[in-house]
Design an enzyme around this catalytic site. Structure first.
Site, short mmCIF file in Angstrom:
data_model
loop_
_atom_site.label_atom_id
_atom_site.label_comp_id
_atom_site.label_asym_id
_atom_site.label_seq_id
_atom_site.Cartn_x
_atom_site.Cartn_y
_atom_site.Cartn_z
N LYS A 174 -118.92 5.26 -44.08
CA LYS A 174 -118.58 5.30 -42.62
C LYS A 174 -119.70 6.06 -42.01
CE LYS A 174 -113.59 6.49 -43.60
NZ LYS A 174 -112.53 7.39 -43.18
N CYS A 208 -110.30 33.78 -39.60
CA CYS A 208 -110.06 35.24 -39.18
C CYS A 208 -108.54 35.00 -39.06
CB CYS A 208 -110.41 35.35 -37.96
SG CYS A 208 -112.21 36.30 -37.73
N ASP A 215 -120.81 12.41 -43.52
CA ASP A 215 -119.41 11.88 -44.19
C ASP A 215 -119.58 11.39 -45.61
OD1 ASP A 215 -116.83 10.41 -44.80
OD2 ASP A 215 -116.26 10.82 -42.62
N CYS A 255 -113.94 33.83 -36.35
CA CYS A 255 -114.19 32.69 -37.07
C CYS A 255 -113.23 31.68 -37.43
CB CYS A 255 -115.20 33.13 -38.20
SG CYS A 255 -114.02 33.64 -39.86
N CYS A 298 -91.27 24.74 -63.46
CA CYS A 298 -90.00 24.28 -64.07
C CYS A 298 -89.22 23.49 -63.00
CB CYS A 298 -89.31 25.62 -64.18
SG CYS A 298 -89.17 26.51 -63.00
N ASP A 332 -111.01 16.56 -42.46
CA ASP A 332 -109.65 16.49 -42.77
C ASP A 332 -109.16 17.11 -43.72
OD1 ASP A 332 -109.50 13.18 -44.74
OD2 ASP A 332 -110.61 15.16 -44.94
N LEU A 376 -108.43 1.33 -39.96
CA LEU A 376 -108.98 0.37 -38.64
C LEU A 376 -108.04 0.47 -37.43
CD1 LEU A 376 -109.91 -2.76 -40.81
CD2 LEU A 376 -111.26 -1.06 -40.02
N ASN A 377 -106.90 1.23 -37.71
CA ASN A 377 -105.87 1.37 -36.46
C ASN A 377 -106.47 2.31 -35.49
OD1 ASN A 377 -105.20 3.75 -37.94
ND2 ASN A 377 -103.16 3.83 -36.78
N CYS A 396 -111.30 40.50 -41.33
CA CYS A 396 -111.48 38.98 -41.80
C CYS A 396 -112.42 39.39 -43.09
CB CYS A 396 -111.96 38.20 -40.91
SG CYS A 396 -112.78 36.55 -41.30
#
Lengths: 656, 329
Positions: free
Chosen positions: A67, A156, A43, A153, A168, A112, A52-53, A440
């Site tokens: 982390k 794909c 990480d 995968c 614009c 993420d 922390l939540n 793919c």
């Protein structure tokens, strides 16, 4: 599953976790409790208060620390005998190469962002290691399993491109608050406090029919936004206000074409909004003359100074104007060290206040409803809402899939969707994985078509907009036949590097061997062990709204081979994908499809594997879940705004 | 103009930012007033406690006098390794200590003594009670006690055995707001729940064929454990013949074929006994945590009234078990 034999089997397996955040903390805990003893964890982030939540391995005292490292230490407290190797770094770094990946029996993602997911997908394919992917957004989550040669995968199925807006819309014709927020971040904030040597993508000079069309920003003299001698900070702020909300709007109104079918914006002038402001004017001498360096305070706040306590309350125009003025002054008084190099950060309270106020003022001007700081921050910072419960559930599902993979039960592997509203009585919906998509371009090496105006587009455009952004290639090596056109690397010799640099800004058609229709470019990335071929096809015009990049990538080979056939319209994501960008996702508000359409993303033909077994009405279920699936993939780190550097010169209407 | 006292504190706003973006500040405030009692701490209960403490409930009271043992900590990450050296602390005490760390804004405390010895007024201290592994007798007893109280005490029971997990919910009468999928506006709705005993009384013959088999299998095991006086979860494969004969008896009484409850399901549950599988605890603990958050914040449609999960097929199924005379929601 879960028997003693299973436990003994998994003890010796080496597992790689990518991501030690919301899913990562839950996953590490569950893996260790389940009996896994050899875990590597990657990480690159450090701990923030808003983690922390749900990232329960971290405490307030850990804010700022790695982390990966803190997660490892926390877990060792309840299972000291486990071997956890914590890597604080970016999974895209070259140290995490194919050989690194090969040492693991399975890779578990708790990422993420799309970029990293695609990168890991390619490395897992290259190393032949099964991948368990996952994602959560609020109450929604999913876990998917990817086994090379056996299942799709990760790439794909096409993933939605990051949300993008035509220039614009940002500079001239906003219709939603998000347009104003992008303007406030990329133009206003950047112009006042950012690095002025960086040419913003939005600073565009366009030329049509010999007449100069200027964006309102382009009109501005760079010097205008500098503090004048003898000028107080307050005077500067007021001058900026009148310029960007007043004068620039008046200029824009002169272009009558633009406003024929649109509501005209109202110019805003400070003396009308805050008429009784004389007493607030500071004196230049106080500020500029003997500036005592007041202690540089990183958590300085205009809201605090003005007594605005509730970030959830929507300020009125006067309050927004005050925050605008105050935040500028505070940057000068207390954050002067950041001026000239400020980069927007969602956790920078003062920057968020400025962006909110500036965006709201612009919105007000254009008749768009204003928003609270809380909401604006969510939009500006691409904040994903998140809770512990969904992450815990998903982590449990990930471990179950890992167990199946490691105890020879791959036939039992499932894609599992965690839904908010029950689907056929189910809150957890398992679906069998599909077979690999034969079209793919990642796992089946399908050739691609690159539709581009070869006269105007440069190799730089191809690399940035196509290879990196759309194809997820990190370090491309580009060849035309046996000629090396481009490569990257630390060990590149100076003359080679210079040679490539000189080619970057050349249009494709002006290459020594012109790159035009029919030419095939080979693209490789050794790190990802990825290769594909791009068949070039020249195209004169691109629609400014639907194809703002001016470049398209499709799997439509037939259109190149038979150039006389009309160009097939590139497939846009299915209509259902409107759900993708609903209110819950990135706080963008309701986006209408006719307005800011997504960049057209490469869409391989998604042919279902013929042997795929279908549960009853599974197609319907899958369509519904596919959108849900894609929703959770789209993450904070993916750029929410992609602004392009070249303006299509020949627009359909204005052909020269 | 909102009064300052109604605003979340700065600390709350900072830490809870990501979840406030889901359910809003108002729901967060309601959550911060919720008083929860947890009885019997197994792995899944530990997961649930972690989830609700992180979410920011008002207070959590833990009841479990059992001594700390290796077995008890097998699926419980709240127990630091050095606690296992037999310092004489109860499970509740050890877990409370870890939970306090997760969120200092939540009051976590321990209540000693068994739940069956508590007077009726004991339940007035709580807005919700979560029963971990316990006998069916005790579960129904506590559920009845909750229902007698003047203010609503929500009741949940949860248990995980091997690859299986189950959850029961009784919110009595509950009002909530929710956005239906696809709608823009939130609508107020009312829903009512049967008691555990009422749900148990629903004849098996009224269930449709697609009802989760786990529902029946767990009933059989519950009844068996009560009748032969077993501590819940204290089963082994040696009990299989007895369980099968129990199945025969119960299916006969309920007038349903024995095939309602497959052999292999009973066998699986018998052989796993009381062992919890940590990933299943995480899944059920997540679902239960979310249910409790919904109920306490009155936001979001609660699941009614049973939830079953079996890792063997990966399905997480809601079964609505209500007496026919109840107004089905």
């Amino acid at each position: 599953m879960g028997s003693e034999e299973d436990r003994i089997a998994i003890e010796k397996e080496k597992v790689l976790m990518v991501g030690a955040g919301g899913i990562g903390c839950e996953l590490l805990k569950t893996l260790v409790l389940t009996g896994f003893k050899h875990i590597h964890l990657i990480d690159m982030d450090t701990i923030e208060v808003s983690n922390l939540n749900r990232q329960f391995l971290f405490r307030k005292s850990h804010v700022g620390q790695s982390k990966a490292k803190v997660a490892r230490e926390a877990v060792l407290k309840f299972r000291p005998g486990v071997d956890i190797v914590a890597h604080h770094g970016n999974v895209k770094n070259t140290e995490f190469d194919i050989d690194f990946f090969k040492q693991f029996s399975v890779v578990l993602n708790g990422l993420d962002n799309l970029e990293a997911r695609r990168h890991v997908n390619r490395l897992c394919l290259a190393a032949g290691v099964p991948l368990v992917e996952s994602g959560t957004t609020g109450y929604l989550g999913q876990v998917t399993v990817h086994i090379k040669g056996k299942t799709e995968c990760y790439e794909c199925q096409p993933k939605p491109a990051p949300k993008s807006y035509p220039v614009c819309t940002i500079t001239s014709t906003p219709s939603k608050l998000i347009h104003c927020i992008v303007w406030a971040k990329e133009l206003a904030l950047a112009k006042l406090f950012g690095d002025k040597s960086q040419v913003s993508d939005l600073d565009v000079r366009t030329s049509v029919e010999g007449k100069s069309i200027t964006s309102e920003v382009e009109n501005d003299d760079v010097k205008f936004f500098e503090l004048r001698s003898g000028e107080s900070f307050r005077q500067f702020a007021a001058r900026v206000f009148d310029r960007i909300f007043g004068y620039n709007i008046e200029i824009a109104l002169q272009n009558e074409e633009t406003w024929k079918a649109r509501r005209q914006p109202d110019p805003l002038y400070l003396d009308k909004i805050l008429p009784n402001q004389q007493e607030e004017e500071g004196s230049a001498a106080e500020e500029n003359g003997n500036v005592v360096e007041i202690e540089q305070h990183p958590s300085v706040s205009a809201m605090a100074t003005l007594g605005l306590k509730n970030p959830q309350k929507i300020w009125d125009v006067q309050e927004n104007a005050r925050v605008f003025l105050e935040s500028i002054q505070l940057f000068f008084k207390r954050r002067s060290k950041d001026i000239g190099k400020l980069v927007f950060d969602k956790d920078d309270q003062l920057a968020v206040e400025f962006v909110t106020a500036a965006a709201n003022l612009r919105a007000h001007s254009f008749g768009i409803p204003m928003q609270s700081l809380f909401e604006a921050k969510g939009m500006a910072g691409n904040i994903i809402h998140a809770i512990a419960t969904t992450n815990a559930c998903i982590a449990g599902l990930i471990v179950l899939e890992a167990l199946k993979l490691l105890t020879n039960q791959t036939e039992q592997c499932r894609m599992t969707y965690c839904v908010e509203h029950p689907t056929r009585k189910m809150l957890l919906v398992p679906v069998e994985p599909a077979e690999p998509n034969s079209h793919c371009y990642v796992c089946s090496e399908t050739p691609l078509v690159l539709e581009v105006n070869t006269v105007t587009a440069t190799m730089r455009d191809v690399i940035e907009k196509v290879l990196k952004r759309k194809l997820g290639v990190d370090s491309p090596v580009i060849m035309q036949g046996s000629s090396l056109l481009y490569e990257t690397g630390d060990d590149l010799e100076d003359d080679m590097a210079a040679h490539y640099a000189s080619l970057l800004n050349k249009s494709l058609a002006s290459y020594p061997t012109p790159i035009t229709t029919g030419v095939v470019l080979t693209v490789e990335d050794y790190h990802q062990d990825f290769r594909c071929s791009l068949h070039v096809k020249h195209r004169e015009t691109f629609d400014e709204e639907t194809e703002p990049d001016g470049i398209l990538v499709t799997g439509d080979i037939a259109s190149v081979i038979n150039a006389e056939q009309p160009t097939l319209q590139p497939k846009t994501p299915a209509a259902d994908d409107e759900d993708l960008f609903n209110k819950e996702e990135n706080g963008h508000g309701d986006d209408k499809k006719d307005d800011d359409d997504d960049l057209v993303m490469f869409t391989p033909e998604t042919t279902a594997g013929t042997k795929r077994k279908l549960e009853e009405d599974e197609n319907l279920l899958k369509e519904k879940l596919k959108n849900h699936h894609l929703l959770a993939d789209f993450g904070r780190r993916s750029m929410s705004v992609v602004v392009f550097t070249s303006w299509p010169v020949h627009r359909e209407k204005d052909r020269l | 103009m909102e009064s300052v006292s109604e605003l979340l504190t700065e600390q709350e706003a900072a830490i809870y930012d990501r979840q406030i973006r889901i359910w809003g500040a108002d729901a967060q405030r309601k959550l911060s007033k919720a008083r929860i009692l947890v009885v019997g701490i197994t792995g899944v209960v530990a997961e649930t406690c972690k989830n609700i403490v992180l979410a920011g409930i008002g207070s959590l009271v833990l009841m479990d006098d059992s001594p700390m043992t290796f077995e008890a900590s097998a699926a419980n990450f709240l127990v630091p390794f050095d606690e296992l050296e037999g310092q004489g602390n109860s499970i509740a005490t050890v877990c409370a200590s870890s939970l306090r760390d997760f969120n200092p804004m939540v009051q976590v405390s321990v209540e000693e003594g068994g739940i069956s010895s508590k007077p009726d007024e004991f339940y007035d201290r709580f807005d919700a009670v979560i029963m971990g592994r316990s006998s069916l007798t005790l579960r129904t007893q506590v559920n009845e006690a909750c229902r007698k109280r003047p203010h609503r005490v929500a009741f949940y029971s949860v248990d995980c055995r091997g690859t299986c997990g189950s959850l029961f919910v009784d919110l009595q009468r509950h009002s909530f707001t929710s956005k239906k999928a696809g709608d823009d506006k939130a609508a107020q709705q009312d829903i009512s729940f049967p008691s555990l005993q009422e749900a148990l009384n629903v004849p098996w013959s009224s269930f449709n064929k697609r009802t989760s088999k786990l529902l029946f299998a767990l009933r059989i095991i519950d009844q068996f454990e009560v009748d032969v006086g077993r501590r819940p979860g204290q089963l082994s494969s040696q009990d299989l013949p007895d369980l099968i004969s129990y199945r025969g008896k119960m299916c006969a009484i309920q007038k349903v074929p024995e095939s309602f409850v497959p052999d292999n399901l009973l066998q699986k549950l018998a052989s796993v006994g009381g062992t919890e599988l940590p990933p299943v605890c995480a899944i059920i603990g997540g679902i239960l945590g979310q249910e409790l958050i919904k109920a306490m914040s009155c936001k979001g449609e609660p699941l009614k009234n049973f939830f079953f999960f079996d890792a063997s097929d990966g399905k997480g199924i809601i079964e609505c078990v209500v007496p026919s005379q109840m107004n089905d929601h």
